[in-house]
Design an enzyme around this catalytic site. Sequence first.
Site, PDB file in Angstrom:
ATOM      1  N   CYS A  86       0.898  -1.180  -0.018  1.00 17.43           N
ATOM      2  CA  CYS A  86      -0.074  -0.168  -0.207  1.00 17.43           C
ATOM      3  C   CYS A  86       0.951   1.160  -0.153  1.00 17.43           C
ATOM      4  O   CYS A  86       1.515   1.454  -1.025  1.00 17.43           O
ATOM      5  CB  CYS A  86      -1.000   0.012   1.194  1.00 17.43           C
ATOM      6  SG  CYS A  86      -2.487   1.122   0.845  1.00 17.43           S
ATOM      7  N   HIS A 181      -3.796  -4.892   0.623  1.00 20.52           N
ATOM      8  CA  HIS A 181      -3.343  -5.493   1.681  1.00 20.52           C
ATOM      9  C   HIS A 181      -3.080  -6.957   2.016  1.00 20.52           C
ATOM     10  O   HIS A 181      -4.008  -7.583   2.428  1.00 20.52           O
ATOM     11  CB  HIS A 181      -4.214  -4.818   2.991  1.00 20.52           C
ATOM     12  CG  HIS A 181      -3.906  -3.468   2.906  1.00 20.52           C
ATOM     13  ND1 HIS A 181      -2.827  -2.936   3.833  1.00 20.52           N
ATOM     14  CD2 HIS A 181      -4.465  -2.198   2.467  1.00 20.52           C
ATOM     15  CE1 HIS A 181      -2.784  -1.602   4.114  1.00 20.52           C
ATOM     16  NE2 HIS A 181      -3.724  -1.256   3.028  1.00 20.52           N
ATOM     17  N   GLU A 183      -1.920  -8.556   4.381  1.00 20.46           N
ATOM     18  CA  GLU A 183      -1.892  -9.118   5.763  1.00 20.46           C
ATOM     19  C   GLU A 183      -3.136  -9.128   6.356  1.00 20.46           C
ATOM     20  O   GLU A 183      -3.315  -9.765   7.416  1.00 20.46           O
ATOM     21  CB  GLU A 183      -0.919  -7.864   6.359  1.00 20.46           C
ATOM     22  CG  GLU A 183      -1.558  -6.685   6.859  1.00 20.46           C
ATOM     23  CD  GLU A 183      -1.145  -5.670   5.495  1.00 20.46           C
ATOM     24  OE1 GLU A 183      -1.183  -6.093   4.361  1.00 20.46           O
ATOM     25  OE2 GLU A 183      -1.360  -4.379   5.778  1.00 20.46           O
TER      26      GLU A 183
END
Length: 539
Positions: A86, A181, A183
Site C-alpha cells: 500500500c 493488503h 496481511e
Amino acid sequence: MQHQKILILDFGSQVTQLIARRVREAHVFCEVHPCDVSDEWVREYAADGQLKGIILSGSHASVYEETTDKAPQAVFELGIPVLGICYGMQTMAHQLGGKVEGGHKREFGFAAVRARGHTKLLEGIQDFATPEGHGMLEVWMSHGDKVTELPPGFKLMASTDSCPIAGMADEDRGFYAVQFHPEVTHTKQGAALLERFVLGICQTRPDWIMGDYISEAVTKIREQVGDEEVILGLSGGVDSSVAAALIHRAIGDQLTCVFVDHGLLRLNEGDMVMDMFAGKLHAKVIRVDASDLFLGQLAGVSEPEAKRKIIGGLFVDVFKSEAAKLKAGNASSKGATFLAQGTIYPDVIESGGAKSKKAVTIKSHHNVGGLPEQLGLKLLEPLRELFKDEVRELGVALGLPPEMVYRHPFPGPGLGVRILGEVKKDYADLLRRADAIFIEELRNFRDEASGKTWYDLTSQAFTVFLPVKSVGVMGDGRTYDYVVALRAVQTSDFMTADWAELPYALLKKVSSRIINEVRGINRVTYDVSSKPPATIEWE
Ligand code: XMP
C-alpha cells in the site's frame, strides 16, 4: 541461537502488526520498527548478516491524514529483497524514480486483481481464473493515492480496472510491491503471498517455533538472572502465567510469584491459580488475601474511574509491600533483585510508536508501569518478543492446560468493573455464580457448522451485575431481585467489537439456570451493543 530475520518498517498503518503476525506464522522471526529510523540504523541492523528481507507497511487508514514519510534510502541499497505494501508501494515507487498521484477517489474494500507478468511472488497463487485464463486474486484495498508510472527497471505485476498499477516488481533486485493488503484475512491468498516473500524470495530459514524457543528462552533467562532472585506478580491472566511457567522452568526456586487476591476474581479462580502453580508446577507462590482491604476501600465509591484508581493503587501498594519483604531477603534467600513482567510484543511496539499517535483516554487501564523503578529492581521480560498467539503456543508447550492458556481476557480490576456502581461483597458473590454458569454453557454449546464451542467462537464473554431490582414471580410467590446482563463479543483486536449472535437455545439455558440456581437474581438480559459506540466492559 541466532535467527534470520525480516524487518518491518511501520508507516503507521492500523494493521502493521498483522504483517508481523503473518510472517511469524510462516515461522520466520521479524521485528517492527518505526519508518523514520536512519540509514545508519538500517545498516547496523543488517550488519550481522541475519537480515534477509524488508517489508514497508501501509500508512494511516484515513483520507485526512496524509504522510510524506519515506523509507531510509539504505533499504534499497543492502542488496536484499524488499516488499512494499500500500503506502509502502507508493514510497518505493516514488523513491526509485516512478510517479505517484494523489487526490484520487479513495478505493476501500474488496477488489479482484489480475496477476500479470508471471512474477515469482504471485506465480501459482490465485483464487480463480477468468475464462480467458487470467489468474485472479480477491484482495482488500484501502488507498487514496496510487502509482501512475513504474520506476525504471520495474514491470507490472498486478492490476485492477480502477488501479492499473496494483502491483510492480523489479525481480533482478528483489523489489516487489502491492497496492492491496496481503496481511488482512480479507485477502484470501495474503498469507500465501507473504509466506512466498519471506521463504521463497528472501529464503529465510523458518526456525521460529515455540516448542524450540523454550530452550533458547531458558538459556537467556539463566544468563540474565545468574544466581539472583526474581519476583513476579501472578494475576491468573495468560501473560503472567506463561511468564511464570517459563521463568520457573529456567530458574526454579529462584523465582517467587506473588498472587494478590483482590476479592474481585471469578469463581474458584484463586484456588485454580494456586493449584496450577504451587500444586502442579511446584513454584513458590505467595497468596495474599487482600479482599477485605480492597472491598473496604471501595465501599461507598460508585464512579468507574475512581474505582479503577483505587483498585490499581491498592494493587501496587500490596504488591510493593510483599516485594519489599522479599527484597529484604531472609534466612533462606538473599532477596529479590529482579521484577518479572509479562510484557508482550504488541506492548513494546505500541510504546515505541506511541510518540506519533494521539489517543484519548476512555478508560484508565490498570497496569503496574513504573513499579521496577519504585522498587529499585531490574526488569525481566521474557515474553517481550512474542505475540499473544505465540505466548499461548509457548504456554501449551510448557505444559500449562489449554483451558487456561486460551481463556478470554480478564481486566485487571476484575469484577470491580463488572459490578456497576458501588462494589459490595454480596454483589460479587452473586455475579461470580451467574458468570460461572454463563461460561460453563458457552463451553457446552457447539456450533454445528464449525464444530467449535461458543466459548471459542467468542473473543470475550462475561456477566455484568446491575444493582437494580425488578419484579418476578417464582412458584406462587413474588420476587423482587437483581438483574444481570450477559455480554459476549467477537473481535480481532478489542478496539472494535460486534456483539455475538449467540443461539437462542444457549441464551435460554443460561437464563433459566441463572434464575433457578442463583437466588437473588430474577432477570437476565443480553447486551446487543457493538463497540463503538459502547465499550466491551460496562465500566
Ligand atoms: P473496553 O471496555 O475498553 O475493553 O472496550 C477492551 C478490552 O480491554 C479490557 N480491559 C482491561 N484490561 N485492565 C485490563 O487489564 C483494565 O483496566 C481494563 N479495562 C478493560 C477489556 O476486558 C477488553 O478485553
